[in-house]
Scaffold this motif. Structure first.
Motif, PDB file in Angstrom:
ATOM      1  N   GLU A  44      22.389  70.296  54.888  1.00 47.80           N
ATOM      2  CA  GLU A  44      21.016  69.791  54.888  1.00 47.80           C
ATOM      3  C   GLU A  44      20.657  69.127  56.215  1.00 47.80           C
ATOM      4  OE1 GLU A  44      20.790  67.120  51.597  1.00 47.80           O
ATOM      5  OE2 GLU A  44      20.901  68.731  50.111  1.00 47.80           O
ATOM      6  N   THR A  45      21.656  68.776  57.017  1.00 49.59           N
ATOM      7  CA  THR A  45      21.429  67.987  58.225  1.00 49.59           C
ATOM      8  C   THR A  45      21.655  68.772  59.515  1.00 49.59           C
ATOM      9  OG1 THR A  45      22.243  66.084  56.969  1.00 49.59           O
ATOM     10  CG2 THR A  45      22.013  65.790  59.335  1.00 49.59           C
ATOM     11  N   TYR A  46      22.603  69.708  59.510  1.00 49.33           N
ATOM     12  CA  TYR A  46      23.029  70.354  60.752  1.00 49.33           C
ATOM     13  C   TYR A  46      22.819  71.864  60.716  1.00 49.33           C
ATOM     14  CZ  TYR A  46      25.124  65.805  61.369  1.00 49.33           C
ATOM     15  OH  TYR A  46      25.308  64.453  61.479  1.00 49.33           O
ATOM     16  N   LYS A  47      22.753  72.463  61.910  1.00 52.27           N
ATOM     17  CA  LYS A  47      22.525  73.906  62.047  1.00 52.27           C
ATOM     18  C   LYS A  47      23.779  74.683  61.666  1.00 52.27           C
ATOM     19  CE  LYS A  47      19.092  73.720  65.710  1.00 52.27           C
ATOM     20  NZ  LYS A  47      18.719  74.183  67.055  1.00 52.27           N
ATOM     21  N   VAL A  48      23.605  75.630  60.761  1.00 51.86           N
ATOM     22  CA  VAL A  48      24.683  76.550  60.404  1.00 51.86           C
ATOM     23  C   VAL A  48      24.780  77.591  61.515  1.00 51.86           C
ATOM     24  CG1 VAL A  48      25.409  78.297  58.722  1.00 51.86           C
ATOM     25  CG2 VAL A  48      24.388  76.146  57.935  1.00 51.86           C
ATOM     26  N   TYR A  49      26.002  77.944  61.893  1.00 51.02           N
ATOM     27  CA  TYR A  49      26.221  78.915  62.968  1.00 51.02           C
ATOM     28  C   TYR A  49      26.239  80.313  62.371  1.00 51.02           C
ATOM     29  CZ  TYR A  49      27.748  80.355  67.609  1.00 51.02           C
ATOM     30  OH  TYR A  49      27.811  80.911  68.860  1.00 51.02           O
ATOM     31  N   GLU A  50      25.432  81.202  62.906  1.00 55.95           N
ATOM     32  CA  GLU A  50      25.213  82.516  62.302  1.00 55.95           C
ATOM     33  C   GLU A  50      26.395  83.489  62.385  1.00 55.95           C
ATOM     34  OE1 GLU A  50      22.677  83.448  60.367  1.00 55.95           O
ATOM     35  OE2 GLU A  50      21.985  81.389  60.585  1.00 55.95           O
ATOM     36  N   HIS A  51      27.042  83.582  63.510  1.00 55.67           N
ATOM     37  CA  HIS A  51      28.108  84.582  63.672  1.00 55.67           C
ATOM     38  C   HIS A  51      29.386  83.928  64.202  1.00 55.67           C
ATOM     39  CE1 HIS A  51      25.243  87.731  62.833  1.00 55.67           C
ATOM     40  NE2 HIS A  51      24.420  87.202  63.722  1.00 55.67           N
ATOM     41  N   PRO A  52      30.038  83.124  63.374  1.00 53.61           N
ATOM     42  CA  PRO A  52      31.269  82.469  63.842  1.00 53.61           C
ATOM     43  C   PRO A  52      32.422  83.460  63.959  1.00 53.61           C
ATOM     44  CG  PRO A  52      30.939  82.021  61.522  1.00 53.61           C
ATOM     45  CD  PRO A  52      29.722  82.778  61.991  1.00 53.61           C
ATOM     46  N   THR A  53      33.159  83.355  65.038  1.00 54.03           N
ATOM     47  CA  THR A  53      34.319  84.210  65.268  1.00 54.03           C
ATOM     48  C   THR A  53      35.453  83.355  65.816  1.00 54.03           C
ATOM     49  OG1 THR A  53      32.812  86.003  65.854  1.00 54.03           O
ATOM     50  CG2 THR A  53      35.130  86.320  66.393  1.00 54.03           C
ATOM     51  N   PRO A  54      36.277  82.795  64.928  1.00 54.00           N
ATOM     52  CA  PRO A  54      37.387  81.969  65.422  1.00 54.00           C
ATOM     53  C   PRO A  54      38.339  82.796  66.285  1.00 54.00           C
ATOM     54  CG  PRO A  54      37.238  81.896  63.019  1.00 54.00           C
ATOM     55  CD  PRO A  54      36.253  82.901  63.498  1.00 54.00           C
ATOM     56  N   LEU A  55      38.693  82.250  67.437  1.00 53.83           N
ATOM     57  CA  LEU A  55      39.605  82.933  68.345  1.00 53.83           C
ATOM     58  C   LEU A  55      41.021  82.433  68.095  1.00 53.83           C
ATOM     59  CD1 LEU A  55      37.394  82.625  71.538  1.00 53.83           C
ATOM     60  CD2 LEU A  55      37.523  84.533  69.936  1.00 53.83           C
ATOM     61  N   THR A  56      41.983  83.319  68.221  1.00 55.58           N
ATOM     62  CA  THR A  56      43.365  82.944  67.933  1.00 55.58           C
ATOM     63  C   THR A  56      43.866  81.872  68.887  1.00 55.58           C
ATOM     64  OG1 THR A  56      44.202  84.733  69.313  1.00 55.58           O
ATOM     65  CG2 THR A  56      43.964  85.201  66.964  1.00 55.58           C
ATOM     66  N   ALA A  57      44.725  81.050  68.357  1.00 56.59           N
ATOM     67  CA  ALA A  57      45.362  79.988  69.132  1.00 56.59           C
ATOM     68  C   ALA A  57      46.810  80.399  69.391  1.00 56.59           C
ATOM     69  CB  ALA A  57      45.322  78.678  68.350  1.00 56.59           C
ATOM     70  N   PRO A  58      47.474  79.773  70.356  1.00 57.63           N
ATOM     71  CA  PRO A  58      48.893  80.068  70.554  1.00 57.63           C
ATOM     72  C   PRO A  58      49.675  79.766  69.275  1.00 57.63           C
ATOM     73  CG  PRO A  58      48.063  78.604  72.281  1.00 57.63           C
ATOM     74  CD  PRO A  58      46.980  78.748  71.282  1.00 57.63           C
ATOM     75  N   SER A  59      50.727  80.513  69.044  1.00 56.21           N
ATOM     76  CA  SER A  59      51.503  80.365  67.802  1.00 56.21           C
ATOM     77  C   SER A  59      52.093  78.965  67.653  1.00 56.21           C
ATOM     78  CB  SER A  59      52.609  81.414  67.751  1.00 56.21           C
ATOM     79  OG  SER A  59      53.487  81.254  68.856  1.00 56.21           O
ATOM     80  N   TRP A  60      52.334  78.259  68.747  1.00 59.67           N
ATOM     81  CA  TRP A  60      52.914  76.925  68.661  1.00 59.67           C
ATOM     82  C   TRP A  60      51.905  75.873  68.204  1.00 59.67           C
ATOM     83  CZ3 TRP A  60      50.437  73.603  71.902  1.00 59.67           C
ATOM     84  CH2 TRP A  60      49.824  74.139  73.035  1.00 59.67           C
ATOM     85  N   PHE A  61      50.603  76.204  68.209  1.00 55.06           N
ATOM     86  CA  PHE A  61      49.583  75.283  67.712  1.00 55.06           C
ATOM     87  C   PHE A  61      49.322  75.632  66.249  1.00 55.06           C
ATOM     88  CE2 PHE A  61      45.109  73.670  67.509  1.00 55.06           C
ATOM     89  CZ  PHE A  61      45.413  72.338  67.708  1.00 55.06           C
ATOM     90  N   GLY A  62      50.202  75.153  65.390  1.00 49.48           N
ATOM     91  CA  GLY A  62      50.282  75.603  64.006  1.00 49.48           C
ATOM     92  C   GLY A  62      49.138  75.238  63.093  1.00 49.48           C
ATOM     93  N   CYS A  63      48.328  74.244  63.416  1.00 49.29           N
ATOM     94  CA  CYS A  63      47.279  73.838  62.481  1.00 49.29           C
ATOM     95  C   CYS A  63      46.085  74.788  62.498  1.00 49.29           C
ATOM     96  CB  CYS A  63      46.818  72.404  62.768  1.00 49.29           C
ATOM     97  SG  CYS A  63      45.848  72.207  64.272  1.00 49.29           S
ATOM     98  N   PHE A  64      45.975  75.653  63.494  1.00 45.59           N
ATOM     99  CA  PHE A  64      44.799  76.518  63.650  1.00 45.59           C
ATOM    100  C   PHE A  64      45.186  77.967  63.376  1.00 45.59           C
ATOM    101  CE2 PHE A  64      41.418  78.831  65.685  1.00 45.59           C
ATOM    102  CZ  PHE A  64      40.307  78.018  65.564  1.00 45.59           C
ATOM    103  N   ASP A  65      44.694  78.512  62.263  1.00 45.66           N
ATOM    104  CA  ASP A  65      44.958  79.898  61.876  1.00 45.66           C
ATOM    105  C   ASP A  65      43.630  80.654  61.875  1.00 45.66           C
ATOM    106  OD1 ASP A  65      45.517  82.327  60.681  1.00 45.66           O
ATOM    107  OD2 ASP A  65      46.692  81.468  59.048  1.00 45.66           O
ATOM    108  N   ALA A  66      43.313  81.299  62.993  1.00 48.02           N
ATOM    109  CA  ALA A  66      42.027  81.961  63.156  1.00 48.02           C
ATOM    110  C   ALA A  66      41.773  83.033  62.108  1.00 48.02           C
ATOM    111  CB  ALA A  66      41.926  82.572  64.554  1.00 48.02           C
TER     112      ALA A  66
END
Length: 157
Positions: free
Chosen positions: A86-108
């Protein structure tokens, strides 16, 4: 005998060069983003266009000076999805980019699948954080959130 020595030298040189390029791409250029720095402050773009900071906890992030697309962040927020949409703009075409394998918290792959399935919502964090690059934040109903930067429609102009 000389041909084998020269050939072996070429192969050894190629292996060393390949290992150097691999290391540089996976480890060399990245640095951690400290949660106390301005780079770790997560903002979302309000429907009116202003960028506003959002309360976050447990921020983990990486970035690199070699490319504006290397930023990744993982954190939690206590703001509900209902309030956010209700407050912020929704992003229309999100495309998460892969992170290095050692950065384990981010799974694109998982984040992208969850966005497509509606299990998470993507918001515009900052438009043109670098020329042609937007920062995007995906937020789950349980408060998990992930940030990355991706090319926008103005990239290459």
């Amino acid at each position: 005998m000389n041909g084998k020595l020269v050939g072996g030298g070429i192969v050894l040189g190629a292996l060393i060069a390949g290992a150097g390029v691999w290391y540089a791409q996976v480890y060399g250029y990245y640095h951690t983003v400290d949660a106390a720095t301005p780079a770790a402050e997560i903002r979302l773009t309000a429907l009116g266009g202003a960028e506003e900071p959002v309360a976050t906890t447990g921020f983990e992030g990486i970035d690199a000076g070699s490319s504006p697309l290397r930023f990744r962040g993982c954190f939690r927020t206590s703001v509900s999805i209902a309030t956010l949409t209700e407050t912020y703009k929704v992003y229309e075409h999100p495309t998460p980019l892969t992170a290095p394998s050692w950065f384990g918290c981010f799974d694109a792959g998982r984040i992208g699948a969850d966005l497509e399935a509606g299990r998470a919502v993507a918001f515009l964090s900052e438009m043109n954080v670098h020329p042609g690059v937007d920062r995007v934040v995906a937020i789950y109903p349980d408060g998990r959130a992930y940030a990355w930067q991706q090319l926008n429609d103005k990239a290459g102009e």
